[in-house]
Structures are given as C-alpha cells and as structure tokens.
Write a protein that holds these residues in place. Structure first.
Motif, PDB file in Angstrom:
ATOM      1  N   VAL A  28       0.880  -1.204  -0.039  1.00 26.83           N
ATOM      2  CA  VAL A  28      -0.117   0.009   0.046  1.00 26.83           C
ATOM      3  C   VAL A  28       0.909   1.294  -0.094  1.00 26.83           C
ATOM      4  O   VAL A  28       1.704   1.279   0.957  1.00 26.83           O
ATOM      5  CB  VAL A  28      -0.909  -0.102   1.338  1.00 26.83           C
ATOM      6  N   LEU A  29       0.697   1.941  -1.131  1.00 27.10           N
ATOM      7  CA  LEU A  29       1.475   3.228  -1.151  1.00 27.10           C
ATOM      8  C   LEU A  29       0.761   4.375  -0.727  1.00 27.10           C
ATOM      9  O   LEU A  29      -0.027   5.085  -1.448  1.00 27.10           O
ATOM     10  CB  LEU A  29       1.904   3.369  -2.782  1.00 27.10           C
ATOM     11  N   ALA A  30       1.061   4.703   0.626  1.00 28.13           N
ATOM     12  CA  ALA A  30       0.142   5.906   1.111  1.00 28.13           C
ATOM     13  C   ALA A  30       0.860   6.982   1.623  1.00 28.13           C
ATOM     14  O   ALA A  30       0.970   7.081   2.869  1.00 28.13           O
ATOM     15  CB  ALA A  30      -0.451   5.061   2.119  1.00 28.13           C
ATOM     16  N   PRO A  31       1.647   7.815   0.867  1.00 26.56           N
ATOM     17  CA  PRO A  31       2.073   9.103   1.430  1.00 26.56           C
ATOM     18  C   PRO A  31       0.951   9.856   1.924  1.00 26.56           C
ATOM     19  O   PRO A  31      -0.151   9.735   1.786  1.00 26.56           O
ATOM     20  CB  PRO A  31       2.448   9.942   0.280  1.00 26.56           C
ATOM     21  N   ARG A  32       1.275  10.844   3.036  1.00 26.59           N
ATOM     22  CA  ARG A  32       0.236  11.728   3.704  1.00 26.59           C
ATOM     23  C   ARG A  32      -0.420  12.675   2.802  1.00 26.59           C
ATOM     24  O   ARG A  32      -0.072  13.836   2.926  1.00 26.59           O
ATOM     25  CB  ARG A  32       0.685  12.208   4.934  1.00 26.59           C
ATOM     26  N   ASP A  33      -1.094  12.494   1.962  1.00 29.98           N
ATOM     27  CA  ASP A  33      -1.608  13.335   0.742  1.00 29.98           C
ATOM     28  C   ASP A  33      -3.092  13.617   1.207  1.00 29.98           C
ATOM     29  O   ASP A  33      -3.727  12.922   2.083  1.00 29.98           O
ATOM     30  CB  ASP A  33      -1.244  13.055  -0.779  1.00 29.98           C
ATOM     31  N   ALA A  34      -3.688  14.151   0.060  1.00 29.89           N
ATOM     32  CA  ALA A  34      -5.420  14.434   0.547  1.00 29.89           C
ATOM     33  C   ALA A  34      -6.183  13.106   0.738  1.00 29.89           C
ATOM     34  O   ALA A  34      -7.169  13.185   0.993  1.00 29.89           O
ATOM     35  CB  ALA A  34      -5.889  15.563  -0.467  1.00 29.89           C
ATOM     36  N   LEU A  35      -5.524  12.095  -0.027  1.00 24.54           N
ATOM     37  CA  LEU A  35      -6.244  10.722  -0.412  1.00 24.54           C
ATOM     38  C   LEU A  35      -5.803   9.800   0.821  1.00 24.54           C
ATOM     39  O   LEU A  35      -6.391   8.584   0.693  1.00 24.54           O
ATOM     40  CB  LEU A  35      -6.241  10.630  -1.698  1.00 24.54           C
ATOM     41  N   TYR A  36      -5.012  10.264   1.451  1.00 28.49           N
ATOM     42  CA  TYR A  36      -4.362   9.297   2.660  1.00 28.49           C
ATOM     43  C   TYR A  36      -5.470   8.412   3.355  1.00 28.49           C
ATOM     44  O   TYR A  36      -5.417   7.159   3.455  1.00 28.49           O
ATOM     45  CB  TYR A  36      -3.427   9.951   3.546  1.00 28.49           C
ATOM     46  N   GLU A  37      -6.621   9.180   3.883  1.00 28.83           N
ATOM     47  CA  GLU A  37      -7.608   8.583   4.523  1.00 28.83           C
ATOM     48  C   GLU A  37      -8.115   7.270   3.881  1.00 28.83           C
ATOM     49  O   GLU A  37      -8.600   6.195   4.298  1.00 28.83           O
ATOM     50  CB  GLU A  37      -8.537   9.367   5.132  1.00 28.83           C
ATOM     51  N   LYS A  38      -8.530   7.665   2.596  1.00 32.23           N
ATOM     52  CA  LYS A  38      -9.171   6.810   1.939  1.00 32.23           C
ATOM     53  C   LYS A  38      -8.453   5.682   1.298  1.00 32.23           C
ATOM     54  O   LYS A  38      -8.871   4.541   1.506  1.00 32.23           O
ATOM     55  CB  LYS A  38      -9.459   7.632   0.483  1.00 32.23           C
ATOM     56  N   THR A  39      -6.964   5.853   1.174  1.00 29.37           N
ATOM     57  CA  THR A  39      -6.231   4.709   1.015  1.00 29.37           C
ATOM     58  C   THR A  39      -6.078   3.938   2.322  1.00 29.37           C
ATOM     59  O   THR A  39      -6.083   2.608   2.145  1.00 29.37           O
ATOM     60  CB  THR A  39      -4.780   5.319   0.556  1.00 29.37           C
ATOM     61  N   VAL A  40      -6.167   4.405   3.429  1.00 29.13           N
ATOM     62  CA  VAL A  40      -6.208   3.856   4.655  1.00 29.13           C
ATOM     63  C   VAL A  40      -7.224   2.958   4.794  1.00 29.13           C
ATOM     64  O   VAL A  40      -7.349   1.521   5.121  1.00 29.13           O
ATOM     65  CB  VAL A  40      -5.777   4.540   5.726  1.00 29.13           C
ATOM     66  N   SER A  41      -8.424   3.420   4.574  1.00 32.40           N
ATOM     67  CA  SER A  41      -9.379   2.758   4.618  1.00 32.40           C
ATOM     68  C   SER A  41      -9.737   1.332   3.666  1.00 32.40           C
ATOM     69  O   SER A  41     -10.085   0.341   3.805  1.00 32.40           O
ATOM     70  CB  SER A  41     -10.888   3.403   4.548  1.00 32.40           C
ATOM     71  N   ASN A  42      -9.000   1.694   2.404  1.00 35.72           N
ATOM     72  CA  ASN A  42      -9.126   0.675   1.468  1.00 35.72           C
ATOM     73  C   ASN A  42      -7.851  -0.672   1.931  1.00 35.72           C
ATOM     74  O   ASN A  42      -8.214  -1.861   1.981  1.00 35.72           O
ATOM     75  CB  ASN A  42      -8.301   0.890   0.209  1.00 35.72           C
ATOM     76  N   MET A  43      -7.064  -0.110   2.784  1.00 35.01           N
ATOM     77  CA  MET A  43      -6.173  -1.062   3.152  1.00 35.01           C
ATOM     78  C   MET A  43      -6.610  -1.760   4.308  1.00 35.01           C
ATOM     79  O   MET A  43      -6.415  -2.824   4.435  1.00 35.01           O
ATOM     80  CB  MET A  43      -4.702  -0.252   4.026  1.00 35.01           C
ATOM     81  N   GLN A  44      -7.674  -1.279   5.095  1.00 29.64           N
ATOM     82  CA  GLN A  44      -8.257  -1.875   6.141  1.00 29.64           C
ATOM     83  C   GLN A  44      -9.179  -2.858   5.609  1.00 29.64           C
ATOM     84  O   GLN A  44      -9.333  -4.080   6.415  1.00 29.64           O
ATOM     85  CB  GLN A  44      -8.900  -1.007   7.193  1.00 29.64           C
ATOM     86  N   GLU A  45      -9.750  -2.552   4.699  1.00 33.66           N
ATOM     87  CA  GLU A  45     -10.481  -3.783   4.084  1.00 33.66           C
ATOM     88  C   GLU A  45      -9.885  -4.955   3.577  1.00 33.66           C
ATOM     89  O   GLU A  45     -10.236  -6.208   3.857  1.00 33.66           O
ATOM     90  CB  GLU A  45     -11.097  -3.194   2.475  1.00 33.66           C
TER      91      GLU A  45
END
Ligand code: M6R
Length: 360
Positions: free
Chosen positions: A269-286
């Motif tokens: 999961v490539l997740a820099p802290r950008d404007a979409l970070y929270e959304k990427t994290v929620s996909n990661m949790q799935e």
C-alpha cells in the motif's frame, strides 16, 4: 562498469539522487525553468504516449499538468495509440517519453502525430535517438547510460523533467506566481536529499523481500498519482522476480480484485500523507479484514497513524504530496531488486526481455 555494485540495477538505483540533481541543474537558472521552444500558453491539450515504465511516468504527469497547470492531458500506450489513429486537435501538443528513444511503437506514434498537432515534444535519455531527432523539441532526462533492463533512474529522471514541464506550464498559463513557483522548485530541490534517506532502507527492504519471494501473487495499491506508481511497482516486480503482480487504483479494489485477497497475498500500500491518505488507509483496512498481508509504505506519521496490525511497514521521509511518486519509486524498485535477489533470478537481464524494444 558496475562501479562496485553486484548489478547494474543496484548501481542505477543508487545513482538517482545524483542524476536528479544534475537534471535540475540543467533546467533551472536564476530566470526560472529553461525549456526553449515550449510556451504552454498556446497549447490546449497534451497527448502523451509511451510504453511500459515510460507510460507510467506519463500517467503520473497527467495529474501534475491537470492539477498544477489546468492543462488537459490524455495518456495512451503507443501500441494502442498508433493503430487507433485518434483525431487530434491542431492546437494540441504530442509528448513522447522514452528512455531509449528507439521504441518502435512510440516512434510510430510520434510519426502519426507529426502533421496533426502544433508541436511534437519528446522526453528522452538518448539525445541522438530517432525519437529525439524527429521531435520539434527534445528534452533530455540526463540519467546517464541505463544498462539494466528494468528502468529505474530513467523513470525518476523522466518524472523530474515532466514535473519541471508541468511547473512551466502552470507559469505560462498564469496559474502560478513567482512565489509559488519558488516554493515548488524548492520541493524539487529537496528530492535528492530525501532519496538518499530512502536508499538507507536497503536492509529493511531485503528482509521484507525474503518473505515476498515466497508469494505467488502480489498487489500494489495507490490513489491519485500513486496509482501509476502502483502499476510501476508491479511491473518492476514481475519483470525481474517473475512473481505475478498487479497494480490497482485503491478505489477499484472492491470492484473485483478484493476477491483475490487471502492470508497468502501480500498487498503493498503506497500511502504518502496526501489528501487521499484516509481513503487509501480505509482500503488497506478492507484488505486486512480479509487477512491480506499489508506492507504499508508511508512517512513516520502515516505509519504511526495506520500501521497497527499491518504485516510490515517502510517509513520514508515526509515529502510534498505531489512529488511522492518520485520518492516512493525507490522502495518499489528496491523491493523488486531484493525479491529478485532472494529468488536468484537474473536481475539485469531478465528472461524474454530486451532493453530496447525496436520491433513491435
Ligand atoms: O526505452 P523506452 O523508455 O521507450 O522503453 C519503454 C519500455 O520498454 C520500458 O520502460 C520497459 O517497460 C522497462 N523494461 C520497464 O522496466
């Protein structure tokens, strides 16, 4: 000459801070960004065409041109573009990105656009190449000779030149004032230093790669400009380790690929802290809820905030979000490299592949 490294790929990964610094020096002066012949104020659209890794550089650049300069961009792979024969606006520019400058499909695509667009621009490493010679404006990426079949410094130097083009477009089109440009250029100037930090992750990456080498399938996820980087990470890995890997836009996960997830599938999961970070994290949790083995790549704060329960993490220095694809390319390349080493495959000369694809 491998310069003391075991493989050209390792040498070329390590060279990135240096060559990016030189590319920046080449294009920047006190007066700003020096790209003679390119006035983006008169161009209404870019059509960017390339193959493989170079096409992923174009996809990253699309986000930059659109967000920084408000310039619409279309990206296509050359083998599709050339036979689709798309209509082109006469006020548009075509842009061809190629390390070798000799890729047959990219060259054919360039020739197709020649009389149909206002300007043909290329972004190349080999300045004497056919693609450079046949363009109205050829911008060198100054990466130096790239020997390894898997492109590394070629990719990040392409991104650097494309980032400068996007900034120039923003200025030319009245979207960016001098102060904003200076701030963005300062962020670009920070890249080599941040890359040197990323290179220190080599041992951590090697430990993770020892486990990744056991996997049958690996997924890479990212959003925004990190989506093309997910594609690039997957391409690099399959090219040299022969492990099946796919990159997806995180938001596409629940439209199909999540069906693949179980405890055997590592997901990067490539997740820099950008404007979409929270959304990427929620996909990661799935993914984690389905027992996928997540490798989270973020900065310290990002890993701190979302790292609980992940399989492994890699911590990069904090970077301005728009430039994250350039920095995050390094751990993606290092993962591919160390996984190939763990598998004992031929890193620099993978089976079935040629450095320059001069036949279609
Ligand atoms: O020389 P080019 O940049 O035109 O080459 C395009 C692709 O063949 C190339 O990027 C290929 O995908 C690499 N082996 C990727 O590592």
């Amino acid at each position: 000459d491998k310069g003391g490294y075991k493989h050209f790929m390792a040498k070329e990964i390590a060279e990135q801070p240096g060559v990016i610094g030189s590319a920046l020096d080449h294009y920047l002066s006190d007066a700003g960004i020096e790209m003679p012949g390119l006035d983006f104020a008169v161009c209404d659209r870019l059509v960017m065409v390339a193959c493989g890794t170079a096409s992923y550089a174009c996809m990253v650049a699309k986000y930059w041109f659109e967000q920084l300069a408000g310039l619409p961009v279309e990206v296509d792979i050359a083998s599709e573009f050339r036979y689709r024969e798309p209509p082109l606006s006469p006020a548009s520019w075509s842009v061809f990105v190629s390390q070798s400058g000799e890729t047959a499909d990219t060259l054919a695509a360039l020739r197709y656009t020649k009389e149909k667009v206002a300007k043909v621009v290329s972004v190349v490493n080999v300045s004497t190449s056919s693609i450079a010679r046949e363009s109205d404006v050829a911008l060198p990426i100054l990466a130096g000779v790239e020997v390894s079949v898997a492109s590394t410094k070629g990719f990040t130097c392409q991104l650097t030149v494309l980032a400068l083009m996007a900034l120039k477009a923003a200025v030319d089109r009245g979207r960016m004032d001098a102060d904003q440009l200076a701030a963005h250029l300062a962020h670009l100037r920070n890249l080599p230093g941040l890359m040197n930090h990323a290179l220190l992750l080599g041992n951590d990456v090697a430990r993770i790669a020892a486990d990744l080498a056991e996997a049958q399938d690996i997924l890479f996820l990212g959003r925004g400009p990190m989506y093309p980087l997910a594609l690039e990470g997957a391409l690099k890995l399959k090219e040299i380790s022969y492990i099946h890997a796919e990159g997806y836009a995180s938001g596409e996960l629940k439209h199909g690929p999540i069906a693949l997830i179980d405890q055997h599938v590592p997901v990067v999961v490539l997740a820099p802290r950008d404007a979409l970070y929270e959304k990427t994290v929620s996909n990661m949790q799935e993914v984690m809820a389905r027992h996928g083995k997540v490798l989270l790549i973020s900065d310290a704060e990002g890993v701190h905030e979302a790292g609980a329960g992940v399989w492994r993490s890699l911590t990069l220095p904090r970077i301005e979000p728009w430039l994250a694809p350039v920095l995050y390319a390094l751990p993606a390349q290092m993962l591919a490299y160390h996984t190939a080493i763990a598998k004992g495959t031929d890193v620099d000369q993978p089976r079935n592949l040629a450095k320059s694809v001069t036949v279609e």
